[in-house]
Design a protein around this motif. Structure first.
Motif, PDB file in Angstrom:
ATOM      1  N   PHE A 126       0.848  -1.194   0.000  1.00 56.63           N
ATOM      2  CA  PHE A 126       0.000   0.000   0.000  1.00 56.63           C
ATOM      3  C   PHE A 126       0.884   1.245   0.000  1.00 56.63           C
ATOM      4  O   PHE A 126       2.073   1.187   0.317  1.00 56.63           O
ATOM      5  N   ARG A 127       0.297   2.330  -0.360  1.00 55.11           N
ATOM      6  CA  ARG A 127       1.050   3.560  -0.446  1.00 55.11           C
ATOM      7  C   ARG A 127       1.427   4.041   0.966  1.00 55.11           C
ATOM      8  O   ARG A 127       0.635   3.940   1.890  1.00 55.11           O
ATOM      9  N   GLY A 128       2.638   4.524   1.126  1.00 56.40           N
ATOM     10  CA  GLY A 128       3.069   5.024   2.430  1.00 56.40           C
ATOM     11  C   GLY A 128       3.684   3.953   3.307  1.00 56.40           C
ATOM     12  O   GLY A 128       4.089   4.218   4.442  1.00 56.40           O
ATOM     13  N   ARG A 129       3.738   2.724   2.776  1.00 58.29           N
ATOM     14  CA  ARG A 129       4.273   1.631   3.581  1.00 58.29           C
ATOM     15  C   ARG A 129       5.719   1.911   4.029  1.00 58.29           C
ATOM     16  O   ARG A 129       6.071   1.718   5.186  1.00 58.29           O
ATOM     17  N   ARG A 130       6.536   2.348   3.069  1.00 60.80           N
ATOM     18  CA  ARG A 130       7.946   2.550   3.399  1.00 60.80           C
ATOM     19  C   ARG A 130       8.153   3.703   4.365  1.00 60.80           C
ATOM     20  O   ARG A 130       9.014   3.661   5.233  1.00 60.80           O
ATOM     21  N   VAL A 131       7.340   4.746   4.221  1.00 61.89           N
ATOM     22  CA  VAL A 131       7.439   5.875   5.149  1.00 61.89           C
ATOM     23  C   VAL A 131       7.091   5.416   6.562  1.00 61.89           C
ATOM     24  O   VAL A 131       7.778   5.729   7.536  1.00 61.89           O
ATOM     25  N   LEU A 132       6.025   4.636   6.666  1.00 60.61           N
ATOM     26  CA  LEU A 132       5.568   4.173   7.971  1.00 60.61           C
ATOM     27  C   LEU A 132       6.600   3.236   8.607  1.00 60.61           C
ATOM     28  O   LEU A 132       6.867   3.303   9.811  1.00 60.61           O
ATOM     29  N   LEU A 133       7.207   2.400   7.787  1.00 60.90           N
ATOM     30  CA  LEU A 133       8.242   1.497   8.297  1.00 60.90           C
ATOM     31  C   LEU A 133       9.443   2.301   8.787  1.00 60.90           C
ATOM     32  O   LEU A 133      10.006   2.026   9.856  1.00 60.90           O
ATOM     33  N   PHE A 134       9.806   3.331   8.022  1.00 61.29           N
ATOM     34  CA  PHE A 134      10.919   4.194   8.428  1.00 61.29           C
ATOM     35  C   PHE A 134      10.610   4.862   9.767  1.00 61.29           C
ATOM     36  O   PHE A 134      11.435   4.870  10.680  1.00 61.29           O
ATOM     37  N   LEU A 135       9.390   5.394   9.900  1.00 59.95           N
ATOM     38  CA  LEU A 135       9.003   6.052  11.159  1.00 59.95           C
ATOM     39  C   LEU A 135       9.023   5.064  12.326  1.00 59.95           C
ATOM     40  O   LEU A 135       9.388   5.409  13.447  1.00 59.95           O
ATOM     41  N   THR A 136       8.622   3.822  12.044  1.00 59.56           N
ATOM     42  CA  THR A 136       8.609   2.802  13.090  1.00 59.56           C
ATOM     43  C   THR A 136      10.021   2.537  13.598  1.00 59.56           C
ATOM     44  O   THR A 136      10.276   2.525  14.810  1.00 59.56           O
ATOM     45  N   ILE A 137      10.955   2.343  12.658  1.00 59.08           N
ATOM     46  CA  ILE A 137      12.333   2.061  13.062  1.00 59.08           C
ATOM     47  C   ILE A 137      12.944   3.270  13.748  1.00 59.08           C
ATOM     48  O   ILE A 137      13.632   3.155  14.763  1.00 59.08           O
ATOM     49  N   LEU A 138      12.644   4.441  13.220  1.00 54.42           N
ATOM     50  CA  LEU A 138      13.189   5.665  13.805  1.00 54.42           C
ATOM     51  C   LEU A 138      12.717   5.841  15.251  1.00 54.42           C
ATOM     52  O   LEU A 138      13.517   6.075  16.159  1.00 54.42           O
ATOM     53  N   THR A 139      11.414   5.711  15.485  1.00 54.64           N
ATOM     54  CA  THR A 139      10.905   5.903  16.850  1.00 54.64           C
ATOM     55  C   THR A 139      11.370   4.780  17.767  1.00 54.64           C
ATOM     56  O   THR A 139      11.559   4.981  18.952  1.00 54.64           O
ATOM     57  N   MET A 140      11.608   3.608  17.178  1.00 52.81           N
ATOM     58  CA  MET A 140      12.072   2.471  17.970  1.00 52.81           C
ATOM     59  C   MET A 140      13.478   2.701  18.519  1.00 52.81           C
ATOM     60  O   MET A 140      13.765   2.319  19.652  1.00 52.81           O
ATOM     61  N   VAL A 141      14.344   3.329  17.724  1.00 48.43           N
ATOM     62  CA  VAL A 141      15.722   3.505  18.188  1.00 48.43           C
ATOM     63  C   VAL A 141      15.920   4.802  18.973  1.00 48.43           C
ATOM     64  O   VAL A 141      17.015   5.091  19.422  1.00 48.43           O
ATOM     65  N   MET A 142      14.855   5.568  19.171  1.00 49.70           N
ATOM     66  CA  MET A 142      14.989   6.759  20.011  1.00 49.70           C
ATOM     67  C   MET A 142      14.609   6.409  21.445  1.00 49.70           C
ATOM     68  O   MET A 142      13.643   5.706  21.680  1.00 49.70           O
ATOM     69  N   ASN A 144      12.902   6.230  24.922  1.00 47.26           N
ATOM     70  CA  ASN A 144      11.505   6.615  25.170  1.00 47.26           C
ATOM     71  C   ASN A 144      11.379   7.768  26.153  1.00 47.26           C
ATOM     72  O   ASN A 144      10.288   8.249  26.412  1.00 47.26           O
ATOM     73  N   THR A 145      12.502   8.258  26.691  1.00 45.87           N
ATOM     74  CA  THR A 145      12.427   9.403  27.595  1.00 45.87           C
ATOM     75  C   THR A 145      12.306  10.735  26.853  1.00 45.87           C
ATOM     76  O   THR A 145      11.912  11.725  27.454  1.00 45.87           O
ATOM     77  N   VAL A 146      12.628  10.742  25.543  1.00 44.62           N
ATOM     78  CA  VAL A 146      12.677  12.041  24.841  1.00 44.62           C
ATOM     79  C   VAL A 146      11.346  12.766  24.828  1.00 44.62           C
ATOM     80  O   VAL A 146      11.312  13.983  24.805  1.00 44.62           O
ATOM     81  N   LEU A 147      10.248  12.015  24.847  1.00 46.31           N
ATOM     82  CA  LEU A 147       8.958  12.682  24.717  1.00 46.31           C
ATOM     83  C   LEU A 147       8.220  12.854  26.043  1.00 46.31           C
ATOM     84  O   LEU A 147       7.072  13.268  26.060  1.00 46.31           O
ATOM     85  N   VAL A 148       8.890  12.536  27.152  1.00 51.41           N
ATOM     86  CA  VAL A 148       8.176  12.564  28.429  1.00 51.41           C
ATOM     87  C   VAL A 148       7.636  13.963  28.753  1.00 51.41           C
ATOM     88  O   VAL A 148       6.452  14.127  29.052  1.00 51.41           O
ATOM     89  N   ILE A 149       8.501  14.972  28.683  1.00 45.98           N
ATOM     90  CA  ILE A 149       8.038  16.334  28.998  1.00 45.98           C
ATOM     91  C   ILE A 149       6.995  16.803  27.968  1.00 45.98           C
ATOM     92  O   ILE A 149       5.917  17.280  28.343  1.00 45.98           O
ATOM     93  N   PRO A 150       7.253  16.633  26.642  1.00 44.53           N
ATOM     94  CA  PRO A 150       6.196  16.987  25.672  1.00 44.53           C
ATOM     95  C   PRO A 150       4.883  16.241  25.923  1.00 44.53           C
ATOM     96  O   PRO A 150       3.810  16.843  25.831  1.00 44.53           O
ATOM     97  N   LEU A 151       4.952  14.961  26.275  1.00 45.80           N
ATOM     98  CA  LEU A 151       3.718  14.215  26.564  1.00 45.80           C
ATOM     99  C   LEU A 151       3.014  14.790  27.785  1.00 45.80           C
ATOM    100  O   LEU A 151       1.783  14.877  27.828  1.00 45.80           O
ATOM    101  N   PHE A 152       3.803  15.184  28.776  1.00 45.97           N
ATOM    102  CA  PHE A 152       3.201  15.793  29.963  1.00 45.97           C
ATOM    103  C   PHE A 152       2.462  17.077  29.587  1.00 45.97           C
ATOM    104  O   PHE A 152       1.337  17.310  30.034  1.00 45.97           O
ATOM    105  N   LEU A 153       3.108  17.890  28.724  1.00 41.40           N
ATOM    106  CA  LEU A 153       2.465  19.147  28.304  1.00 41.40           C
ATOM    107  C   LEU A 153       1.156  18.848  27.595  1.00 41.40           C
ATOM    108  O   LEU A 153       0.145  19.518  27.820  1.00 41.40           O
ATOM    109  N   GLU A 154       1.172  17.804  26.752  1.00 41.84           N
ATOM    110  CA  GLU A 154      -0.039  17.427  26.015  1.00 41.84           C
ATOM    111  C   GLU A 154      -1.132  16.943  26.969  1.00 41.84           C
ATOM    112  O   GLU A 154      -2.281  17.394  26.915  1.00 41.84           O
TER     113      GLU A 154
END
Lengths: 314, 303
Positions: A126-142, A144-154
Motif C-alpha cells: 500500500f502507499r506510504g508503507r515505506r514511510v511508515l516502516l521508516f518512522l517505526t524504526i526511527l521511533t524504535m531507536v529513540m 523513550n524518555t525524549v517525549l516525556v516532557i512533551p507528553l506531559f504538556l499534552e
C-alpha cells in the motif's frame, strides 16, 4: 583482554593438521584464560545479585557488622512485609496495583496494536508503507524518555494528569513491538499463502484473522515480554504523569521509600512511624521484581530467537 | 533502504493495491493513531510551546531557547554528559564486544548459563537496579565494604561524590544493560557464515587474526548501533543522577543532566516554554542519531 578467544574451530583444525603435543598443551592453557575471565565476570554478577537478595533475609545490624554474608532467617521476610504494610498505610501495595494496571494495560495494548500493524507492513502492498516502516524504526531507536516532557504538556493541556489509563495508552505505543511483528511475519509467513487466500475470495481482514493470527504466538510472547518489562520498570514517564503519591507506580514509589529511609534522609525519617533500613528497601525492590521475573521465565524460550530476530534492544 | 517486498510483480501490485490498501488501513489504524497522539502531536505541541513567551501567552520568538542556552546549569549538564560518555562508552564497547567475542564459538555447555547470568540484571532494570547499587555503594552496609574502606570511603556521600559519578553511572548502566547487548552482538557474530571462518583458518589465520580481520569488520554495523544508541541514552540520563541526588542530600546537583534541567524548568521553575525548548533540542539530538542508525548501519533493511 588482548588474549582473545582461540576458537574451537581453529583449535580443531590445527590439531587435525597434526600439531605437536607440546603445542597442544599451550593451546589448552590459552583456552582456559578466556573461560576463566568469563567465569570471573559471572561470579561478580552473581555475588552482587545474591548478596542483594540475601539482604532481605538479614537484619540491618548484621549488614552493619558482618559484611557480605551473615545469618539468614526466613522470619525476617515476615518482618519486612509488616514494615512495608505499615509504611503510609501500605501504600506500597497501591503502587504495585498501579504498576500492574499500567504494565499489563500497556503491554496488552502494545500487542493488539503492533501485531496487525507489523503484519500489514510485512505482507501488504500500500502507499506510504515505506514511510511508515521508516518512522517505526526511527521511533524504535529513540530513547523513550525524549517525549516525556512533551507528553506531559499534552496530557496536562487536556487535564488528564494523575490518571492511570493515559499512561497505559502512551505505553501501548511500542514501535519495537511493531518491528518485531514485522520481522516475524516477514520470516515466517509465505506470501503465496496469502495469494491463494485472495484467489479464494477471502477478505484482507479475513486473511489476517485466519492466516496471520494462528502463527502469531512467538510474536505475541516477545512483544508482550519486552513491552511489559519496559512499562513495569519505566520511571520518568510515571514520575511526571502521576505526581500524587497514591497514583504512583512502584518504580517511583521505591524512590519515596529511599528518601523516607533512616539511612538516606534521617531528618525526614525521624517523623515516621515505620523506620526503613536496607533489608526493607531490598525487600521492596526484590518483591517488585517478581512479576518481571515471572514474565521472563514465561517468555524465556522465545527470547533467544527474539534477540536474533530484531537484533535490537527492547 | 532497498525496495519493497521481493518477488512482487509490479503489474499485479498495481491491480491489488486498492484492496490491500483498504485492508491495511484497518489493520494499521490503531497504530497510526497512537503514533500521532503519542509521537507526532506531543512533539509538535512542544515545538509550539517552545516559541511562546515565558509569561505563557503570546509569541516569544526564540526567547525560550535563549533562556535555556544562557542558563548556567545548561553548559554544566552538557559537560557532565560528556564526562559520563567518556567513561561509559569505551567501557561498554570493550566490555560488551569483548565478552561476546569470548563467548562466541565456545562449545562449552556453560555458555548458555553465562549468557543467562549476564542477561539477568536486565530484568531488574530501573529502580530495582538502582536500589541494588545503593546497597553496594553505601559503605555502611555494603557487601563490598572492605573495598570501599580500602579506597577511603566511609559514607555514601564520599563514595558518590560528584567526581566519581561518571564511573558510578558507567558501572550501573553496564550492569543492567550489557547482557542484552551481548546477546545482540552475539547474534551478529552468529550471522557470520562458517565458510568464511573456515576459509580463514585454512589460510592459516590464528584466533586473534580471525577476530581482528574477519569477525570485527563483519559485526561493525552492530558495534556502530551499540555506540550510537548508547550515545542517545547518555544524552537522556535521568533516573540514576536524580535518585542518587535525592539519596545523598545535596552533594549532587539536581540539574546534573539536561533531562533533569528540563524537569526542573517544568516542575520547579514552572517555565514551560524553557522546558519545551530544552525537550525539543534533546529530541533533535535523538532524532539525528536515530536517522543515522536507521539509514546508515544497514541493520534495518526492508528485506
Amino acid at each position: 583482554m588482548s588474549d582473545v578467544a582461540v576458537e574451537p574451530v581453529a583449535s580443531g583444525a590445527l590439531l587435525a593438521a597434526g600439531a605437536a603435543p607440546r603445542k597442544r598443551r599451550r593451546f589448552r592453557l590459552r583456552e582456559v584464560t578466556p573461560m576463566g575471565f568469563l567465569m570471573l565476570v559471572a561470579l561478580i554478577y552473581l555475588f552482587i545479585m545474591v548478596t542483594f537478595v540475601l539482604a532481605t533475609l538479614r537484619s540491618q545490624a548484621s549488614l552493619l557488622s558482618q559484611g557480605a554474608f551473615g545469618p539468614l532467617s526466613l522470619g525476617r521476610l515476615r518482618f519486612d512485609w509488616r514494615q512495608l504494610r505499615g509504611f503510609s498505610d501500605g501504600i506500597y501495595f497501591t503502587w504495585l496495583r498501579n504498576s500492574a494496571y499500567i504494565a499489563f494495560g500497556g503491554a496488552i495494548i502494545a500487542v493488539l496494536v503492533a501485531l496487525p500493524a507489523g503484519y500489514a507492513l510485512a505482507m501488504l502492498h500500500f502507499r506510504g508503507r515505506r514511510v511508515l516502516l521508516f518512522l517505526t524504526i526511527l521511533t524504535m531507536v529513540m530513547p523513550n524518555t525524549v517525549l516525556v516532557i512533551p507528553l506531559f504538556l499534552e496530557v496536562s493541556a487536556v487535564h488528564q494528569v494523575d490518571i492511570l489509563w493515559p499512561v497505559a495508552v502512551i505505553m501501548g505505543f511500542y514501535p519495537f513491538g511493531t518491528y518485531l511483528s514485522f520481522v516475524h511475519y516477514r520470516t515466517t509467513l509465505p506470501y503465496e499463502l496469502l495469494e491463494a487466500g485472495r484467489i479464494d475470495g477471502v477478505s484482507e481482514m479475513g486473511l489476517f484473522w485466519r492466516v496471520a493470527t494462528p502463527v502469531a504466538k512467538q510474536a505475541v510472547a516477545l512483544v508482550f515480554f519486552f513491552a511489559f518489562v519496559a512499562d513495569w520498570t519505566n520511571y520518568f514517564l510515571p514520575l511526571v504523569m502521576l505526581p500524587t503519591s497514591a497514583a504512583q507506580t512502584v518504580s517511583v514509589g521505591l524512590q519515596e521509600l529511599i528518601t523516607s529511609s533512616q539511612l538516606f534522609n534521617a531528618s525526614a525519617a525521624a517523623g515516621l512511624n515505620v523506620q526503613l533500613y536496607m533489608p526493607e528497601l531490598a525487600f521492596a525492590a526484590v518483591l517488585q521484581m517478581l512479576p518481571v521475573l515471572a514474565v521472563f521465565v514465561g517468555a524465556q524460550r522465545y527470547l533467544q530467537r527474539g534477540a536474533m530476530l530484531g537484533s535490537v534492544k527492547g | 533502504m532497498p525496495a519493497g517486498p521481493t518477488k512482487r510483480p509490479r503489474r499485479k501490485a498495481a491491480v491489488i493495491s486498492g484492496r490491500q490498501g483498504r485492508g491495511g488501513l484497518v489493520l494499521l489504524a490503531p497504530y497510526v493513531l497512537l503514533l500521532l497522539v503519542v509521537g507526532i502531536v506531543p512533539a509538535g505541541y512542544a515545538i509550539y510551546q517552545s516559541f511562546l513567551a515565558r509569561s505563557g501567552s503570546g509569541f516569544g520568538g526564540i526567547s525560550a531557547y535563549h533562556d535555556v542556552v544562557t542558563e548556567f546549569q545548561f553548559v554544566g549538564s552538557l559537560e557532565n554528559i560528556g564526562l559520563v560518555m567518556a567513561v561509559w562508552l569505551p567501557f561498554m564497547i570493550i566490555g560488551v564486544v569483548g565478552l561476546a567475542l569470548l563467548l562466541h564459538g565456545r562449545r562449552s555447555r556453560l555458555v548458555g548459563g553465562l549468557r543467562f547470568i549476564y542477561y539477568l540484571p536486565g530484568a531488574l532494570a530501573g529502580m530495582g537496579n538502582f536500589v541494588l547499587w545503593l546497597f553496594l555503594l553505601d559503605p555502611v552496609d555494603s557487601p563490598i565494604r572492605p573495598l570501599l574502606s580500602w579506597l577511603g570511603y566511609t559514607t555514601l556521600d564520599q563514595t558518590a561524590e560528584p567526581a566519581h559519578l561518571p564511573v558510578i553511572f558507567a558501572l550501573m548502566l553496564f550492569f543492567q544493560g550489557a547482557g542484552t547487548w551481548i546477546l545482540i552482538i552475539y547474534g551478529g557474530l552468529n550471522g557470520i557464515s562458517d565458510e568464511v571462518q573456515e576459509a580463514a583458518i585454512v589460510d592459516g589465520a590464528t584466533g586473534w587474526q580471525l577476530t581482528r580481520r574477519i569477525k570485527l569488520p563483519l559485526i561493525r554495523p552492530w558495534i556502530a548501533y551499540l555506540i550510537l544508541l548508547n550515545i542517545a541514552y547518555a544524552t537522556q540520563l535521568f533516573l540514576e543522577p536524580q535518585v542518587l541526588g535525592l539519596a545523598t542530600e545535596g552533594t549532587i546537583s539536581p540539574q546534573y543532566t539536561p533531562n533533569q534541567l528540563s524537569y526542573t524548568f517544568a516542575f520547579q521553575i514552572f517555565d514551560v516554554p524553557a522546558a519545551a525548548a530544552l525537550s525539543v533540542m534533546l529530541l533533535l539530538v535523538s532524532l539525528v542519531i536515530g536517522v543515522i542508525i536507521t539509514t546508515r548501519t544497514g541493520l534495518f533493511s526492508d528485506r
